[in-house]
Design a protein around this motif. Structure first.
Motif, PDB file in Angstrom:
ATOM      1  N   VAL A   1      -5.834  -7.443  12.008  1.00  0.00           N
ATOM      2  CA  VAL A   1      -6.700  -7.208  13.171  1.00  0.00           C
ATOM      3  C   VAL A   1      -6.951  -8.559  13.844  1.00  0.00           C
ATOM      4  CG1 VAL A   1      -8.972  -6.363  13.921  1.00  0.00           C
ATOM      5  CG2 VAL A   1      -7.754  -5.206  12.059  1.00  0.00           C
TER       6      VAL A   1
ATOM      7  N   ASP B   1     -11.750  -9.091   5.764  1.00  0.00           N
ATOM      8  CA  ASP B   1     -10.608  -8.335   5.246  1.00  0.00           C
ATOM      9  C   ASP B   1      -9.770  -7.773   6.393  1.00  0.00           C
ATOM     10  OD1 ASP B   1     -11.356  -8.824   2.652  1.00  0.00           O
ATOM     11  OD2 ASP B   1     -12.262  -6.851   2.317  1.00  0.00           O
ATOM     12  N   ALA B   2     -10.443  -7.307   7.443  1.00  0.00           N
ATOM     13  CA  ALA B   2      -9.728  -6.719   8.578  1.00  0.00           C
ATOM     14  C   ALA B   2      -8.845  -7.754   9.283  1.00  0.00           C
ATOM     15  CB  ALA B   2     -10.721  -6.104   9.570  1.00  0.00           C
TER      16      ALA B   2
ATOM     17  N   LYS C   1     -11.050  -0.388   7.379  1.00  0.00           N
ATOM     18  CA  LYS C   1      -9.744   0.152   6.978  1.00  0.00           C
ATOM     19  C   LYS C   1      -9.041   0.830   8.149  1.00  0.00           C
ATOM     20  CE  LYS C   1      -9.629  -1.011   2.643  1.00  0.00           C
ATOM     21  NZ  LYS C   1      -8.639  -1.992   2.144  1.00  0.00           N
TER      22      LYS C   1
ATOM     23  N   GLN D   1      -3.915  -1.318  13.320  1.00  0.00           N
ATOM     24  CA  GLN D   1      -3.609  -2.662  13.824  1.00  0.00           C
ATOM     25  C   GLN D   1      -4.361  -2.907  15.137  1.00  0.00           C
ATOM     26  OE1 GLN D   1      -1.401  -5.430  12.290  1.00  0.00           O
ATOM     27  NE2 GLN D   1      -2.660  -4.192  10.911  1.00  0.00           N
TER      28      GLN D   1
ATOM     29  N   GLU E   1      -7.538  -1.804  10.289  1.00  0.00           N
ATOM     30  CA  GLU E   1      -6.331  -2.349   9.656  1.00  0.00           C
ATOM     31  C   GLU E   1      -5.131  -1.439   9.889  1.00  0.00           C
ATOM     32  OE1 GLU E   1      -6.825  -3.189   5.509  1.00  0.00           O
ATOM     33  OE2 GLU E   1      -8.803  -4.115   5.799  1.00  0.00           O
TER      34      GLU E   1
ATOM     35  N   ASN F   1      -7.726 -10.549   8.049  1.00  0.00           N
ATOM     36  CA  ASN F   1      -6.677 -10.981   7.124  1.00  0.00           C
ATOM     37  C   ASN F   1      -5.547  -9.962   7.032  1.00  0.00           C
ATOM     38  OD1 ASN F   1      -7.859 -13.440   6.476  1.00  0.00           O
ATOM     39  ND2 ASN F   1      -9.003 -12.613   4.737  1.00  0.00           N
ATOM     40  N   ALA F   2      -5.846  -8.700   7.408  1.00  0.00           N
ATOM     41  CA  ALA F   2      -4.836  -7.638   7.359  1.00  0.00           C
ATOM     42  C   ALA F   2      -4.172  -7.404   8.712  1.00  0.00           C
ATOM     43  CB  ALA F   2      -5.471  -6.345   6.862  1.00  0.00           C
TER      44      ALA F   2
ATOM     45  N   SER G   1     -12.722  -9.846  14.446  1.00  0.00           N
ATOM     46  CA  SER G   1     -13.825  -8.961  14.072  1.00  0.00           C
ATOM     47  C   SER G   1     -15.115  -9.528  14.641  1.00  0.00           C
ATOM     48  CB  SER G   1     -13.945  -8.855  12.546  1.00  0.00           C
ATOM     49  OG  SER G   1     -12.834  -8.212  11.979  1.00  0.00           O
TER      50      SER G   1
END
Length: 298
Positions: free
Chosen positions: A267, A261-262, A204, A210, A207, A264-265, A270
């Motif tokens: 970043v 998730d990171a 999080k 950024q 994310e 896709n948001a 990963s």
């Protein structure tokens, strides 16, 4: 002691190989989840601290989020309190939460800050409660075993999930030349403290900031296939295939989901890397091969 010609060539090669990566990542933020063997082995602790300091010196902005489960377990044991886990989560009553705050926000956090400082960095330790950094809500677990008529809600106490992140305090520290070291404790709207999985907090945080990269240190080489070969360069579609065929399972599942998730948001990438390797963070950042599993958005 002077280097042999072969050793000198190897050093020169590594330095030359790192240059384009240093230029590419200057001014970028990299969020690192620090945990596992890298937090308990003395050589690995020192190599991690040097990696973080070097990153800052060459113009990259590291943000460290750390765990501390084994340390919490040891202190609870010394206090005569047993550890209970449900679906991999520590049951955290009020007394246990006091220990969690003492260990994560105090002992472990300040040890990391001190280690970075010893190697020439300017680190500042904080928890998600400081400056309203992490707003948390109570994590709800359910037991949906086939023999139950309806799903059963399980109360595991002060265990939370990230509701929101206000990264202004982190931005202030980074822009001031400091290295933030964050313990994964959040504050709820009810004023209670919540213990949150450090991987989730790191994801999080990446994310919201950024970040260029999210790096998760583990006690494995990364994601391995059925034959034990390292998998890397994974897209969302490939991750779904590997999950469906059972390659991704157990404790690796939440890490992969966090990493995915990171990206896709927003970043850029990963990485799940082997924290048992000395200077693993630098090897991942500054060499062509890296030391773990890379996950990208597409």
């Amino acid at each position: 002691m002077s280097l042999t010609p072969e050793q000198a060539r190897n050093v020169a090669h590594v330095l030359a190989e790192s240059l384009p990566y240093i230029k590419r990542f200057q001014g970028k933020t990299v969020v690192i989840k620090y945990g596992g063997n890298a937090m308990v082995d003395e050589k690995l602790k020192k190599s991690f601290a040097r990696d973080i300091v070097l990153m800052k010196l060459v113009g990259i902005d590291p943000v460290v989020v750390h765990g501390g489960g084994p340390q919490i377990g040891k202190l609870l044991e010394r206090l005569g309190k047993s550890s209970e886990f449900v679906q991999g989560m520590r049951v955290t009553d009020s007394e246990t939460m006091d220990v969690v705050e003492m260990v994560l926000g105090g002992l472990v956090n300040k040890d990391i800050v001190n280690l970075i400082s010893q190697h020439g960095g300017r680190a500042v330790g904080l928890t998600g409660k400081d400056g309203g950094l992490i707003r948390a809500s109570k994590l709800q677990l359910t037991n949906d075993a086939p023999e139950l008529e309806a799903p059963e809600i399980i109360d595991i106490g002060h265990v939370g999930e990230v509701e929101s992140v206000d990264a202004s305090v982190v931005d202030m520290l980074v822009n001031g030349g400091f290295i933030p070291v964050i313990a994964p404790i959040g504050i709820g709207s009810d004023g209670r403290s919540y213990n949150i999985n450090a991987d989730l907090v790191a994801g999080k945080m990446a994310e919201v900031l950024q970040a260029e990269k999210l790096i998760l240190l583990t006690n494995t080489a990364g994601l391995l296939d059925q034959e034990g070969n390292l998998l890397t360069g994974l897209s969302a579609a490939r991750v779904a295939e590997l999950e469906a065929d059972g390659t991704i399972h157990g404790g690796m599942l939440p890490k992969i989901h966090c990493a995915l998730d990171a990206v896709n948001a927003g970043v850029k990438s990963s990485h799940i890397i082997d924290g048992r390797v000395q200077h693993a963070v630098l090897l991942e950042l500054f060499t062509d091969e890296g030391v773990g599993t890379l996950i990208r958005a597409n």
